[in-house]
Design an enzyme around this catalytic site. Structure first.
Site, PDB file in Angstrom:
ATOM      1  N   GLU A  10       1.422  -1.532 -12.823  1.00  0.00           N
ATOM      2  CA  GLU A  10       0.026  -1.576 -12.371  1.00  0.00           C
ATOM      3  C   GLU A  10      -0.771  -2.730 -12.988  1.00  0.00           C
ATOM      4  O   GLU A  10      -2.007  -2.685 -13.029  1.00  0.00           O
ATOM      5  CB  GLU A  10      -0.694  -0.244 -12.654  1.00  0.00           C
ATOM      6  CG  GLU A  10       0.058   0.993 -12.184  1.00  0.00           C
ATOM      7  CD  GLU A  10      -0.008   1.238 -10.683  1.00  0.00           C
ATOM      8  OE1 GLU A  10      -0.448   0.341  -9.943  1.00  0.00           O
ATOM      9  OE2 GLU A  10       0.390   2.323 -10.248  1.00  0.00           O
ATOM     10  N   ASN A  49       0.801  -1.220   0.000  1.00  0.00           N
ATOM     11  CA  ASN A  49       0.000   0.000   0.000  1.00  0.00           C
ATOM     12  C   ASN A  49       0.839   1.277   0.000  1.00  0.00           C
ATOM     13  O   ASN A  49       0.297   2.368  -0.153  1.00  0.00           O
ATOM     14  CB  ASN A  49      -0.934   0.019   1.218  1.00  0.00           C
ATOM     15  CG  ASN A  49      -2.002  -1.051   1.118  1.00  0.00           C
ATOM     16  OD1 ASN A  49      -2.391  -1.446   0.025  1.00  0.00           O
ATOM     17  ND2 ASN A  49      -2.461  -1.544   2.251  1.00  0.00           N
ATOM     18  N   LYS A  98       3.728   4.151  -1.196  1.00  0.00           N
ATOM     19  CA  LYS A  98       4.052   4.775  -2.483  1.00  0.00           C
ATOM     20  C   LYS A  98       5.472   4.406  -2.896  1.00  0.00           C
ATOM     21  O   LYS A  98       6.286   4.031  -2.068  1.00  0.00           O
ATOM     22  CB  LYS A  98       3.844   6.292  -2.421  1.00  0.00           C
ATOM     23  CG  LYS A  98       4.932   7.105  -1.788  1.00  0.00           C
ATOM     24  CD  LYS A  98       4.540   8.565  -1.722  1.00  0.00           C
ATOM     25  CE  LYS A  98       5.089   9.491  -2.744  1.00  0.00           C
ATOM     26  NZ  LYS A  98       5.372   9.255  -4.053  1.00  0.00           N
ATOM     27  N   PHE A 146      -7.500   6.152 -14.984  1.00  0.00           N
ATOM     28  CA  PHE A 146      -7.901   5.256 -13.906  1.00  0.00           C
ATOM     29  C   PHE A 146      -9.263   4.649 -14.196  1.00  0.00           C
ATOM     30  O   PHE A 146     -10.187   5.342 -14.615  1.00  0.00           O
ATOM     31  CB  PHE A 146      -7.937   6.009 -12.576  1.00  0.00           C
ATOM     32  CG  PHE A 146      -6.585   6.451 -12.116  1.00  0.00           C
ATOM     33  CD1 PHE A 146      -5.666   5.523 -11.653  1.00  0.00           C
ATOM     34  CD2 PHE A 146      -6.231   7.782 -12.139  1.00  0.00           C
ATOM     35  CE1 PHE A 146      -4.414   5.918 -11.226  1.00  0.00           C
ATOM     36  CE2 PHE A 146      -4.986   8.193 -11.708  1.00  0.00           C
ATOM     37  CZ  PHE A 146      -4.074   7.260 -11.255  1.00  0.00           C
ATOM     38  N   ARG A 178      18.660   2.545 -14.637  1.00  0.00           N
ATOM     39  CA  ARG A 178      19.912   1.799 -14.440  1.00  0.00           C
ATOM     40  C   ARG A 178      20.236   0.947 -15.665  1.00  0.00           C
ATOM     41  O   ARG A 178      21.364   0.951 -16.175  1.00  0.00           O
ATOM     42  CB  ARG A 178      19.788   0.920 -13.192  1.00  0.00           C
ATOM     43  CG  ARG A 178      20.979   0.008 -12.964  1.00  0.00           C
ATOM     44  CD  ARG A 178      20.771  -0.813 -11.700  1.00  0.00           C
ATOM     45  NE  ARG A 178      20.901   0.026 -10.527  1.00  0.00           N
ATOM     46  CZ  ARG A 178      20.507  -0.327  -9.299  1.00  0.00           C
ATOM     47  NH1 ARG A 178      19.929  -1.496  -9.107  1.00  0.00           N
ATOM     48  NH2 ARG A 178      20.682   0.479  -8.291  1.00  0.00           N
ATOM     49  N   LYS A 190       6.237   2.305  -5.741  1.00  0.00           N
ATOM     50  CA  LYS A 190       6.381   1.053  -6.498  1.00  0.00           C
ATOM     51  C   LYS A 190       6.786   1.313  -7.946  1.00  0.00           C
ATOM     52  O   LYS A 190       7.741   0.726  -8.460  1.00  0.00           O
ATOM     53  CB  LYS A 190       5.065   0.262  -6.445  1.00  0.00           C
ATOM     54  CG  LYS A 190       4.669  -0.166  -5.033  1.00  0.00           C
ATOM     55  CD  LYS A 190       3.327  -0.876  -4.982  1.00  0.00           C
ATOM     56  CE  LYS A 190       2.151   0.063  -5.144  1.00  0.00           C
ATOM     57  NZ  LYS A 190       1.972   0.997  -4.011  1.00  0.00           N
ATOM     58  N   THR A 191       6.067   2.225  -8.597  1.00  0.00           N
ATOM     59  CA  THR A 191       6.392   2.571  -9.981  1.00  0.00           C
ATOM     60  C   THR A 191       7.697   3.346 -10.048  1.00  0.00           C
ATOM     61  O   THR A 191       8.519   3.127 -10.945  1.00  0.00           O
ATOM     62  CB  THR A 191       5.236   3.386 -10.599  1.00  0.00           C
ATOM     63  OG1 THR A 191       4.065   2.570 -10.637  1.00  0.00           O
ATOM     64  CG2 THR A 191       5.571   3.840 -12.011  1.00  0.00           C
ATOM     65  N   THR A 192       7.902   4.242  -9.097  1.00  0.00           N
ATOM     66  CA  THR A 192       9.138   5.031  -9.056  1.00  0.00           C
ATOM     67  C   THR A 192      10.352   4.116  -8.977  1.00  0.00           C
ATOM     68  O   THR A 192      11.357   4.331  -9.667  1.00  0.00           O
ATOM     69  CB  THR A 192       9.113   5.996  -7.860  1.00  0.00           C
ATOM     70  OG1 THR A 192       7.957   6.823  -7.952  1.00  0.00           O
ATOM     71  CG2 THR A 192      10.355   6.869  -7.830  1.00  0.00           C
ATOM     72  N   TRP A 223     -11.522   3.788 -12.238  1.00  0.00           N
ATOM     73  CA  TRP A 223     -12.602   4.391 -11.444  1.00  0.00           C
ATOM     74  C   TRP A 223     -13.069   5.719 -12.039  1.00  0.00           C
ATOM     75  O   TRP A 223     -14.128   6.214 -11.699  1.00  0.00           O
ATOM     76  CB  TRP A 223     -12.196   4.562  -9.982  1.00  0.00           C
ATOM     77  CG  TRP A 223     -10.861   5.206  -9.774  1.00  0.00           C
ATOM     78  CD1 TRP A 223     -10.582   6.540  -9.689  1.00  0.00           C
ATOM     79  CD2 TRP A 223      -9.613   4.526  -9.603  1.00  0.00           C
ATOM     80  NE1 TRP A 223      -9.243   6.739  -9.495  1.00  0.00           N
ATOM     81  CE2 TRP A 223      -8.620   5.517  -9.430  1.00  0.00           C
ATOM     82  CE3 TRP A 223      -9.244   3.176  -9.581  1.00  0.00           C
ATOM     83  CZ2 TRP A 223      -7.275   5.199  -9.238  1.00  0.00           C
ATOM     84  CZ3 TRP A 223      -7.906   2.878  -9.390  1.00  0.00           C
ATOM     85  CH2 TRP A 223      -6.945   3.875  -9.225  1.00  0.00           C
TER      86      TRP A 223
END
Length: 200
Positions: free
Chosen positions: A132, A40, A42, A95, A54, A44-46, A97
């Site tokens: 995602e 949960n 922040k 998104f 790299r 993950k994508t970063t 939603w």
């Protein structure tokens, strides 16, 4: 520092080095991996984009498939997209939603997944990020067996990074490395807007 403390430190570091050296020597298998950034918290994508940076730095070919955030501004994508070794595909529906149109979202997902499958079968792709994709599985836009099949038959040297909350247990089962990012506090929950260059 006293001589005794220095001596204790040196002995401790010698033992630590011996353990590390032993583990490095025993890690003799070399192949691509499956990495999952979930949880949960922040970042993950970063983190995935950091690994892309790299790999590009060494001249490797990378693919990034963005299943949700494709319509958002993305500083990493802006900075790296001119690199000829980077190939980015976005679902570009925003998104789910926001769209509130399951059939359209599922069709868009299937279309992007075909491009992801092409990357996952391309031996020139050193790294593929499925950003995602966990949501696509959760909402039933993709079948887990289809994703697992593509992962299982990808080129041996190819690494795949999967990002998103609530990673499917079967994905977790085939992963080499799983990072579970946990939220302790998030600025958004306290009324702070997402900040350009920091959050996106």
């Amino acid at each position: 520092m006293s001589d005794e403390r220095n001596h204790r430190h040196k002995r401790a570091m010698e033992k630590l080095k011996a353990r590390v050296d032993e583990r490095v020597a025993s890690a003799d298998e070399e192949r691509g991996q499956i990495l999952i950034n979930t949880g949960n918290g922040k970042g993950k994508t970063t983190a995935a984009w950091g690994t892309v940076t790299r790999a590009l730095g060494y001249g490797y070919t990378c693919g990034v498939v963005q299943f949700i955030k494709g319509t958002w501004e993305c500083g990493e994508r802006n900075r790296l997209e001119e690199d000829s070794n980077l190939h980015v595909v976005t679902m570009a529906t925003g998104f789910t939603w926001d769209t509130q149109d399951r059939d359209a979202d599922r069709a868009a997902c299937q279309s992007v997944w075909q491009q992801a499958e092409a990357m996952l079968s391309d031996a020139n792709m050193y790294l593929v990020v499925l950003d995602e994709i966990t949501y696509m599985l959760k909402f039933g836009y993709l079948e887990i067996d289809v994703v697992l099949e593509a992962l299982a038959h990808r080129p041996r040297e190819q690494t795949v990074i999967i990002t998103g909350r609530n990673a499917h247990r079967d994905l977790m089962g085939v992963a080499d490395t799983i990072t579970d990012m946990q939220e302790t506090r998030h600025a958004f929950n306290h009324g702070l807007k997402a900040r350009r260059g920091i959050d996106y």
